[in-house]
Design a protein around this motif. Structure first.
Motif, PDB file in Angstrom:
ATOM      1  N   LYS A  68       4.227   6.027   6.868  1.00 45.99           N
ATOM      2  CA  LYS A  68       5.320   5.489   7.685  1.00 45.99           C
ATOM      3  C   LYS A  68       6.596   6.317   7.488  1.00 45.99           C
ATOM      4  O   LYS A  68       7.265   6.681   8.456  1.00 45.99           O
ATOM      5  N   ASN A  69       6.916   6.635   6.241  1.00 42.22           N
ATOM      6  CA  ASN A  69       8.104   7.447   5.950  1.00 42.22           C
ATOM      7  C   ASN A  69       7.966   8.860   6.510  1.00 42.22           C
ATOM      8  O   ASN A  69       8.932   9.427   7.019  1.00 42.22           O
ATOM      9  N   LEU A  70       6.765   9.424   6.426  1.00 39.31           N
ATOM     10  CA  LEU A  70       6.531  10.750   6.975  1.00 39.31           C
ATOM     11  C   LEU A  70       6.707  10.758   8.493  1.00 39.31           C
ATOM     12  O   LEU A  70       7.316  11.665   9.052  1.00 39.31           O
ATOM     13  N   GLY A  71       6.201   9.734   9.158  1.00 41.28           N
ATOM     14  CA  GLY A  71       6.357   9.634  10.608  1.00 41.28           C
ATOM     15  C   GLY A  71       7.822   9.516  11.014  1.00 41.28           C
ATOM     16  O   GLY A  71       8.264  10.162  11.971  1.00 41.28           O
ATOM     17  N   ASN A  76       0.841  -1.188   0.000  1.00 45.77           N
ATOM     18  CA  ASN A  76       0.000   0.000   0.000  1.00 45.77           C
ATOM     19  C   ASN A  76       0.881   1.246   0.000  1.00 45.77           C
ATOM     20  O   ASN A  76       1.569   1.529   0.986  1.00 45.77           O
ATOM     21  N   PRO A  77       0.878   2.023  -1.084  1.00 41.80           N
ATOM     22  CA  PRO A  77       1.767   3.194  -1.138  1.00 41.80           C
ATOM     23  C   PRO A  77       1.373   4.291  -0.138  1.00 41.80           C
ATOM     24  O   PRO A  77       2.237   5.026   0.336  1.00 41.80           O
ATOM     25  N   THR A  78       0.112   4.385   0.206  1.00 40.86           N
ATOM     26  CA  THR A  78      -0.306   5.394   1.172  1.00 40.86           C
ATOM     27  C   THR A  78       0.263   5.087   2.550  1.00 40.86           C
ATOM     28  O   THR A  78       0.760   5.982   3.243  1.00 40.86           O
ATOM     29  N   MET A  79       0.208   3.828   2.953  1.00 37.99           N
ATOM     30  CA  MET A  79       0.765   3.455   4.252  1.00 37.99           C
ATOM     31  C   MET A  79       2.282   3.608   4.273  1.00 37.99           C
ATOM     32  O   MET A  79       2.849   4.008   5.289  1.00 37.99           O
ATOM     33  N   ASP A  80       2.931   3.316   3.148  1.00 38.56           N
ATOM     34  CA  ASP A  80       4.380   3.524   3.069  1.00 38.56           C
ATOM     35  C   ASP A  80       4.723   4.997   3.221  1.00 38.56           C
ATOM     36  O   ASP A  80       5.679   5.363   3.908  1.00 38.56           O
ATOM     37  N   PHE A  81       3.923   5.868   2.584  1.00 34.13           N
ATOM     38  CA  PHE A  81       4.151   7.304   2.694  1.00 34.13           C
ATOM     39  C   PHE A  81       3.967   7.783   4.131  1.00 34.13           C
ATOM     40  O   PHE A  81       4.776   8.556   4.648  1.00 34.13           O
TER      41      PHE A  81
END
Length: 83
Positions: A14-17, A7-12
């Motif tokens: 996670k990276n943002l956090g 899921n690219p949204t969850m990856d984003f």
């Protein structure tokens, strides 16, 4: 059924956090190591810039938070070095 792992949204998110945690840690370290003179100068510039771009409440919160961090972090550092 493998959609949860790609899921690219969850990856984003996670990276943002992780990025926000890193930036926060670096800011905290700078506040602790900076002199009071530098901190007050940056605080003044933050308040002025926040007023110019109509984000004065955010700027005031950031300045107050950084001063509180500086006050309490130095007390913890001094008491741990004296023991």
């Amino acid at each position: 059924m493998n959609n949860a792992h790609s899921n690219p949204t969850m990856d984003f998110i996670k990276n943002l956090g992780e990025t926000l945690a890193y930036v926060g840690q670096q800011a905290f370290d700078w506040i602790i190591q900076a002199s009071w003179k530098k901190l007050l100068l940056v605080s003044l510039l933050t308040i002025l810039t926040g007023g110019l771009i109509h984000l004065s409440s955010l700027a005031n919160t950031a300045v107050l938070g950084s001063i509180l961090v500086k006050l309490f972090a130095n007390k913890d550092k001094q008491t741990s070095s004296q023991v």
